[in-house]
Design an enzyme around this catalytic site. Structure first.
Site, PDB file in Angstrom:
ATOM      1  N   LYS A  15       0.821  -1.210   0.000  1.00 25.44           N
ATOM      2  CA  LYS A  15       0.000   0.000   0.000  1.00 25.44           C
ATOM      3  C   LYS A  15       0.860   1.267   0.000  1.00 25.44           C
ATOM      4  O   LYS A  15       0.627   2.179  -0.791  1.00 25.44           O
ATOM      5  CB  LYS A  15      -0.854  -0.132   1.249  1.00 25.44           C
ATOM      6  CG  LYS A  15      -1.690   0.948   1.703  1.00 25.44           C
ATOM      7  CD  LYS A  15      -2.627   0.448   2.825  1.00 25.44           C
ATOM      8  CE  LYS A  15      -1.944  -0.167   4.043  1.00 25.44           C
ATOM      9  NZ  LYS A  15      -1.131   0.761   4.809  1.00 25.44           N
ATOM     10  N   ARG A  90      -8.447   3.549   9.630  1.00 22.94           N
ATOM     11  CA  ARG A  90      -8.116   2.160   9.924  1.00 22.94           C
ATOM     12  C   ARG A  90      -9.144   1.511  10.832  1.00 22.94           C
ATOM     13  O   ARG A  90      -8.965   0.364  11.226  1.00 22.94           O
ATOM     14  CB  ARG A  90      -6.757   2.111  10.620  1.00 22.94           C
ATOM     15  CG  ARG A  90      -5.664   1.490   9.778  1.00 22.94           C
ATOM     16  CD  ARG A  90      -4.370   1.619  10.536  1.00 22.94           C
ATOM     17  NE  ARG A  90      -3.430   0.609  10.170  1.00 22.94           N
ATOM     18  CZ  ARG A  90      -2.378   0.842   9.376  1.00 22.94           C
ATOM     19  NH1 ARG A  90      -2.176   2.018   8.840  1.00 22.94           N
ATOM     20  NH2 ARG A  90      -1.533  -0.125   9.128  1.00 22.94           N
ATOM     21  N   ARG A 129      11.281  -8.133   5.271  1.00 18.92           N
ATOM     22  CA  ARG A 129      11.436  -6.768   4.771  1.00 18.92           C
ATOM     23  C   ARG A 129      12.533  -6.001   5.508  1.00 18.92           C
ATOM     24  O   ARG A 129      12.542  -5.926   6.727  1.00 18.92           O
ATOM     25  CB  ARG A 129      10.101  -6.018   4.917  1.00 18.92           C
ATOM     26  CG  ARG A 129      10.189  -4.548   4.536  1.00 18.92           C
ATOM     27  CD  ARG A 129       8.829  -3.954   4.301  1.00 18.92           C
ATOM     28  NE  ARG A 129       8.116  -3.706   5.541  1.00 18.92           N
ATOM     29  CZ  ARG A 129       6.912  -3.120   5.582  1.00 18.92           C
ATOM     30  NH1 ARG A 129       6.306  -2.765   4.470  1.00 18.92           N
ATOM     31  NH2 ARG A 129       6.329  -2.926   6.736  1.00 18.92           N
ATOM     32  N   ARG A 162      12.291  -2.749  10.301  1.00 16.43           N
ATOM     33  CA  ARG A 162      11.384  -1.907  11.075  1.00 16.43           C
ATOM     34  C   ARG A 162      11.057  -2.605  12.393  1.00 16.43           C
ATOM     35  O   ARG A 162      10.838  -3.814  12.409  1.00 16.43           O
ATOM     36  CB  ARG A 162      10.091  -1.712  10.274  1.00 16.43           C
ATOM     37  CG  ARG A 162       9.784  -0.264   9.984  1.00 16.43           C
ATOM     38  CD  ARG A 162       8.642  -0.129   9.023  1.00 16.43           C
ATOM     39  NE  ARG A 162       7.360  -0.493   9.600  1.00 16.43           N
ATOM     40  CZ  ARG A 162       6.200  -0.349   8.961  1.00 16.43           C
ATOM     41  NH1 ARG A 162       6.176   0.125   7.731  1.00 16.43           N
ATOM     42  NH2 ARG A 162       5.073  -0.693   9.529  1.00 16.43           N
ATOM     43  N   ARG A 173      -0.227  -7.173  14.110  1.00 16.16           N
ATOM     44  CA  ARG A 173      -0.685  -6.174  13.140  1.00 16.16           C
ATOM     45  C   ARG A 173      -1.719  -6.772  12.194  1.00 16.16           C
ATOM     46  O   ARG A 173      -2.705  -6.125  11.844  1.00 16.16           O
ATOM     47  CB  ARG A 173       0.496  -5.613  12.345  1.00 16.16           C
ATOM     48  CG  ARG A 173       1.253  -4.527  13.113  1.00 16.16           C
ATOM     49  CD  ARG A 173       2.635  -4.283  12.555  1.00 16.16           C
ATOM     50  NE  ARG A 173       2.635  -3.801  11.203  1.00 16.16           N
ATOM     51  CZ  ARG A 173       3.612  -4.033  10.327  1.00 16.16           C
ATOM     52  NH1 ARG A 173       4.659  -4.763  10.672  1.00 16.16           N
ATOM     53  NH2 ARG A 173       3.538  -3.545   9.118  1.00 16.16           N
TER      54      ARG A 173
HETATM   55  P1  ADP Z   1       1.586  -1.053   7.817  1.00 15.82           P
HETATM   56  O1  ADP Z   1       0.488  -0.658   6.879  1.00 15.82           O
HETATM   57  O2  ADP Z   1       2.680  -1.810   7.123  1.00 15.82           O
HETATM   58  O3  ADP Z   1       1.112  -1.717   9.072  1.00 15.82           O
HETATM   59  P2  ADP Z   1       1.942   1.743   8.583  1.00 15.82           P
HETATM   60  O4  ADP Z   1       3.192   2.497   8.327  1.00 15.82           O
HETATM   61  O5  ADP Z   1       0.733   2.138   7.830  1.00 15.82           O
HETATM   62  O6  ADP Z   1       2.337   0.236   8.332  1.00 15.82           O
HETATM   63  O7  ADP Z   1       1.568   1.810  10.150  1.00 15.82           O
HETATM   64  C1  ADP Z   1       2.496   1.517  11.156  1.00 15.82           C
HETATM   65  C2  ADP Z   1       1.852   1.667  12.538  1.00 15.82           C
HETATM   66  O8  ADP Z   1       1.440   3.039  12.745  1.00 15.82           O
HETATM   67  C3  ADP Z   1       0.587   0.857  12.789  1.00 15.82           C
HETATM   68  O9  ADP Z   1       0.873  -0.476  13.158  1.00 15.82           O
HETATM   69  C4  ADP Z   1      -0.062   1.668  13.915  1.00 15.82           C
HETATM   70  O10 ADP Z   1       0.550   1.435  15.161  1.00 15.82           O
HETATM   71  C5  ADP Z   1       0.234   3.087  13.500  1.00 15.82           C
HETATM   72  N1  ADP Z   1      -0.847   3.614  12.635  1.00 15.82           N
HETATM   73  C6  ADP Z   1      -0.758   3.884  11.309  1.00 15.82           C
HETATM   74  N2  ADP Z   1      -1.940   4.347  10.830  1.00 15.82           N
HETATM   75  C7  ADP Z   1      -2.802   4.347  11.877  1.00 15.82           C
HETATM   76  C8  ADP Z   1      -4.166   4.706  12.048  1.00 15.82           C
HETATM   77  N3  ADP Z   1      -4.929   5.140  11.031  1.00 15.82           N
HETATM   78  N4  ADP Z   1      -4.721   4.588  13.282  1.00 15.82           N
HETATM   79  C9  ADP Z   1      -3.991   4.158  14.317  1.00 15.82           C
HETATM   80  N5  ADP Z   1      -2.705   3.811  14.235  1.00 15.82           N
HETATM   81  C10 ADP Z   1      -2.100   3.896  13.041  1.00 15.82           C
END
Ligand code: ADP
Ligand code: ZN
Length: 215
Positions: A15, A90, A129, A162, A173
Site C-alpha cells: 500500500k 483504519r 522486509r 522496522r 498487526r
Molecule cells: P503497515 O500498513 O505496514 O502496518 P503503517 O506504516 O501504515 O504500516 O503503520 C504503522 C503503525 O502506525 C501501525 O501499526 C499503527 O501502530 C500506526 N498507525 C498507522 N496508521 C494508523 C491509524 N490510522 N490509526 C492508528 N494507528 C495507526
C-alpha cells in the site's frame, strides 16, 4: 486528478509503495499516518513519545491522537490539491470522523483503492522486509539481488528492519487489521467507492492497474 482517495489493504500489501508512486504520477499529496508517526518517534517529539509504544506492539495508535493529526494535516494541504490517504482510516470511528470533516468542507471521498494479497504472502513479505536508512527503499532478505544484506544496492546505505516487522508484531498487526480495518471494505463497497486491485505481481504493473482503474 483533484480527488480524495483512500488506499487500503493489509500490512505488507504494498500500500505505501503504491500510494507513493500513484501520488507522484497523478500529482496528489501522499498522507500516511504511519510515516508521520515513525518520523515523530525518530525526532523524539512529544507525538513520538505518545505513539511509540503502540506502534512497537503492533496496536493502533488511539483514535483521538490519529484523528487530530490527520485532520490537521488535511487542513494544511488545503482544498485545491487532491490527496491519497495511506493507512487512514483504519477503523470505523476514524472513517466516520473523516466523512464528517470532509462534509464540512463540502467534500467527500471519491475512491477507495483496496489492494488485496493472500495472508501467507503477507507474512512472508513482512518478516523478510528490510529498509535503507538513507533512501528508505524496501528490500527483501530473500531476494537474489541482495542475499547478504550488506547494504542498500541503490545508495549503499545501511539496511535495518522496522521495529514492528518482527514476527510477533507482524502477527498482531495482521490480527488488528482483520478485526478493525477489514470491515471498512464493506463500508466503502456500500458507498460504491471501492476499487479492488490484485496486489501480487510487479510493482510497476500494479501501479499501472491502479492508475487505469482511477481514470
Ligand atoms: P503497515 O500498513 O505496514 O502496518 P503503517 O506504516 O501504515 O504500516 O503503520 C504503522 C503503525 O502506525 C501501525 O501499526 C499503527 O501502530 C500506526 N498507525 C498507522 N496508521 C494508523 C491509524 N490510522 N490509526 C492508528 N494507528 C495507526
Ligand atoms: Zn538506499
Amino acid at each position: 486528478m483533484k480527488m480524495y482517495i483512500i488506499f487500503m489493504g493489509p500490512p505488507g500489501a504494498g500500500k505505501g509503495t503504491q500510494a507513493e508512486r500513484v501520488a507522484a504520477e497523478a500529482k496528489l499529496e501522499h498522507l500516511a499516518p504511519g510515516d508521520l508517526f515513525r518520523q515523530a518517534v525518530k525526532q523524539q517529539s512529544l507525538l513520538g513519545s505518545e505513539v511509540q509504544s503502540f506502534m512497537e506492539k503492533g496496536e493502533l495508535v488511539p483514535d483521538e491522537i490519529t484523528i487530530r493529526v490527520i485532520l490537521e494535516k488535511l487542513d494544511d494541504i488545503g482544498e485545491e490539491t487532491g490527496v491519497i490517504l495511506d493507512g487512514f482510516p483504519r477503523n470505523y470511528n476514524q472513517a466516520v470522523a473523516l466523512d464528517e470533516a470532509l462534509e464540512k468542507k463540502n467534500k467527500a471521498i471519491d475512491r477507495v483503492v483496496y489492494i488485496s494479497v493472500e495472508q501467507p504472502e503477507l507474512v512472508r513479505r513482512l518478516s523478510s522486509r528490510w529498509l535503507c536508512r538513507e533512501c528508505q527503499s524496501p528490500y527483501s532478505s530473500e531476494s537474489a539481488e541482495n542475499p547478504h544484506l550488506e547494504g542498500c544496492p541503490g545508495c549503499g546505505g545501511e539496511l535495518y528492519q522496522r521495529a514492528d516487522d518482527k514476527p510477533e508484531t507482524v502477527a498482531r498487526r495482521l490480527e488488528v487489521y482483520f478485526k478493525e480495518t477489514a470491515p471498512l471494505i464493506e463500508y466503502y463497497r456500500k458507498q460504491n467507492k471501492l476499487i479492488e486491485i490484485e496486489g501480487e505481481g510487479a510493482v510497476v504493473e500494479i501501479t499501472g492497474r491502479i492508475i487505469k482503474a482511477l481514470e
